[in-house]
Scaffold this motif. Structure first.
Motif, PDB file in Angstrom:
ATOM      1  N   LEU A   1      -0.253 -10.392 -22.609  1.00 38.14           N
ATOM      2  CA  LEU A   1      -1.526 -10.991 -22.158  1.00 38.14           C
ATOM      3  C   LEU A   1      -1.928 -11.995 -23.207  1.00 38.14           C
ATOM      4  N   GLN A   2      -2.278 -13.316 -22.397  1.00 45.83           N
ATOM      5  CA  GLN A   2      -2.984 -14.282 -23.119  1.00 45.83           C
ATOM      6  C   GLN A   2      -4.441 -13.833 -23.353  1.00 45.83           C
ATOM      7  N   VAL A   3      -4.974 -14.210 -24.439  1.00 43.99           N
ATOM      8  CA  VAL A   3      -6.096 -14.434 -24.525  1.00 43.99           C
ATOM      9  C   VAL A   3      -6.405 -15.826 -24.995  1.00 43.99           C
TER      10      VAL A   3
ATOM     11  N   LEU B   1      -2.599 -14.571 -28.561  1.00 41.83           N
ATOM     12  CA  LEU B   1      -3.947 -14.930 -29.010  1.00 41.83           C
ATOM     13  C   LEU B   1      -4.020 -16.144 -29.615  1.00 41.83           C
ATOM     14  N   LYS B   2      -4.823 -16.864 -28.729  1.00 44.36           N
ATOM     15  CA  LYS B   2      -5.042 -18.438 -29.006  1.00 44.36           C
ATOM     16  C   LYS B   2      -5.967 -18.634 -29.945  1.00 44.36           C
ATOM     17  N   ARG B   3      -5.931 -19.785 -30.795  1.00 39.52           N
ATOM     18  CA  ARG B   3      -6.973 -19.885 -31.650  1.00 39.52           C
ATOM     19  C   ARG B   3      -8.152 -20.658 -31.015  1.00 39.52           C
TER      20      ARG B   3
ATOM     21  N   GLU C   1      -1.304 -21.496 -32.323  1.00 42.95           N
ATOM     22  CA  GLU C   1      -2.203 -22.781 -32.678  1.00 42.95           C
ATOM     23  C   GLU C   1      -1.999 -23.625 -31.619  1.00 42.95           C
ATOM     24  N   ARG C   2      -3.170 -24.071 -30.915  1.00 49.48           N
ATOM     25  CA  ARG C   2      -3.493 -24.877 -29.635  1.00 49.48           C
ATOM     26  C   ARG C   2      -4.159 -26.188 -30.048  1.00 49.48           C
ATOM     27  N   GLY C   3      -4.598 -26.190 -31.230  1.00 47.13           N
ATOM     28  CA  GLY C   3      -5.300 -27.559 -31.399  1.00 47.13           C
ATOM     29  C   GLY C   3      -6.889 -27.045 -31.595  1.00 47.13           C
TER      30      GLY C   3
ATOM     31  N   ALA D   1       3.179 -22.260 -31.218  1.00 48.29           N
ATOM     32  CA  ALA D   1       2.495 -23.470 -31.224  1.00 48.29           C
ATOM     33  C   ALA D   1       2.317 -23.712 -29.768  1.00 48.29           C
ATOM     34  N   ASP D   2       1.121 -24.396 -29.425  1.00 46.06           N
ATOM     35  CA  ASP D   2       1.130 -24.951 -27.967  1.00 46.06           C
ATOM     36  C   ASP D   2       0.878 -26.452 -28.067  1.00 46.06           C
ATOM     37  N   PRO D   3       1.820 -27.250 -28.024  1.00 42.52           N
ATOM     38  CA  PRO D   3       1.401 -28.505 -28.175  1.00 42.52           C
ATOM     39  C   PRO D   3       0.806 -29.045 -26.809  1.00 42.52           C
TER      40      PRO D   3
END
Ligand code: PEP
Ligand code: MN
Length: 344
Positions: free
Chosen positions: A181-183, A206-208, A236-238, A268-270
């Protein structure tokens, strides 16, 4: 916890501070210096965490010794958390790549994308059925139909699915289809949602948040874990800064900081950090060098026609090239990469 008193604090004030701390269940230890008196507080710090200690007369500063997050901290579990994911494990030695479009647009495009990214070495497929969009008029996802498509693609390819859940009311539904599950960034501090995903048995990516500190990200993970779900992957997605040359500012340093602070795997999500295709590979490679355990990358069969995030989506040829380049960085970082065929 250490309380520093202000210069010239009176004995009566010191006694009062100690009384407040002791009545909460901690012991105090006084250390009188020439300039300042320090009160060391011994015991369970959580008992006084909610108290407005700075408002007590004579208190100048309060320093917490323990981290505010417990389950997520390195001290709690010195061994890295490993999360089963399809045929592999997130948080182990393998650098796990999850790729796919921003949004699930149709069965046909999802199927083509899954086959292509899987052949290139991706270990999971991503795609949003429920999309958080800045504008209410933008495409907001196929919803239930998108989930069904993801399920079908999963059985076709065997690739586990990462998809976003935006609302507490949809947690049960999405958890019935998703492997992870992506938050999303915008929901990182949606505490009710964190609580609900914490009650499921699905791993949570869990995205920042756009303006979240590392500490806030870890506290958000703590919310999920405190409900009994230990499987949280941080991403970490910026973050948002004054810089406009990129969609977000990729906080590379957050990766090694997180790796020191927590036993949880770090992705990381570049794509969302960069916002533009040519920047995706360099940011991803840097993330691997910085210690990331995995990458979330947007890939679309025809980025030009994508309904969301086309500017930052790689096409199939670009993704192949991306994976080829990645192999060298993984080798340098001592990581294995996917179950892809041998690369020349
Ligand atoms: C996404 O992954 O497509 C997305 C919306 O990400 P974020 O929450 O990081 O903006
Ligand atoms: Mn996107």
């Amino acid at each position: 916890m250490i309380i520093v008193t202000r210069k010239g604090v009176t004995d009566a004030e010191v006694d009062h501070i100690r009384e407040r701390i002791e009545s909460a269940g901690l012991r105090t230890h006084l250390s009188r210096g020439v300039e300042r008196t320090i009160i060391g507080c011994v015991g369970d710090e959580t008992l006084v965490r909610g108290l407005p200690l700075l408002s007590i007369p004579g208190v100048e500063a309060v320093h917490e010794v323990l981290k505010p997050y417990k389950l997520a901290s390195r001290e709690f579990s010195p061994d890295p958390t490993r999360i089963p994911f399809g045929d592999t494990v997130i948080g182990g030695n393998e650098l796990v790549v999850v790729a796919g479009p921003c949004s699930v647009e149709s069965r046909e495009m999802m199927s083509r994308t899954a086959v292509q990214v899987g052949a290139a070495g991706a270990r999971g497929i991503r795609g949003g059925a429920f999309k958080p969009r800045s504008s209410p008029y933008a495409f907001r996802g196929l919803g239930a139909e998108g989930l069904q498509i993801l399920r079908d693609i999963r059985s076709e390819t065997g690739l586990p699915v990462v998809t976003e859940v935006m609302d507490t009311r949809q947690v049960e539904q999405v958890a019935g289809y998703a492997d992870v599950l992506q938050v999303g960034a915008r929901n990182m501090q949606n505490f009710n949602l964190l609580t609900e995903v914490g009650r499921t048995h699905r791993p949570v990516l869990l995205k920042r948040g756009l303006s979240a500190t590392v500490k806030e990200l870890l506290l958000a993970a703590e919310y999920v874990m405190s409900q009994g779900n230990p499987h949280v992957i941080l991403c970490e997605r910026g973050i948002r800064t004054f810089e406009t040359a990129t969609r977000n500012t990729f906080d590379l340093a957050a990766i090694p900081v997180l790796k020191r602070e927590t036993h949880l795997p770090v992705f990381a999500d570049p794509s969302h950090a960069a916002g533009r295709r040519p920047l995706v590979a360099p940011l991803a490679y840097a993330a691997v060098a910085a210690g990331a355990d995995g990458l979330l990358v947007e890939v679309h069969p025809d980025p030009e026609t994508a309904v969301s995030d086309g500017e930052q989506s790689l096409d199939f040829a670009e993704f192949d090239e991306f994976m080829n380049g990645l192999a060298g960085f993984c080798a340098a970082a001592g990581r294995t990469l996917g179950a892809a065929p041998e690369r020349p």
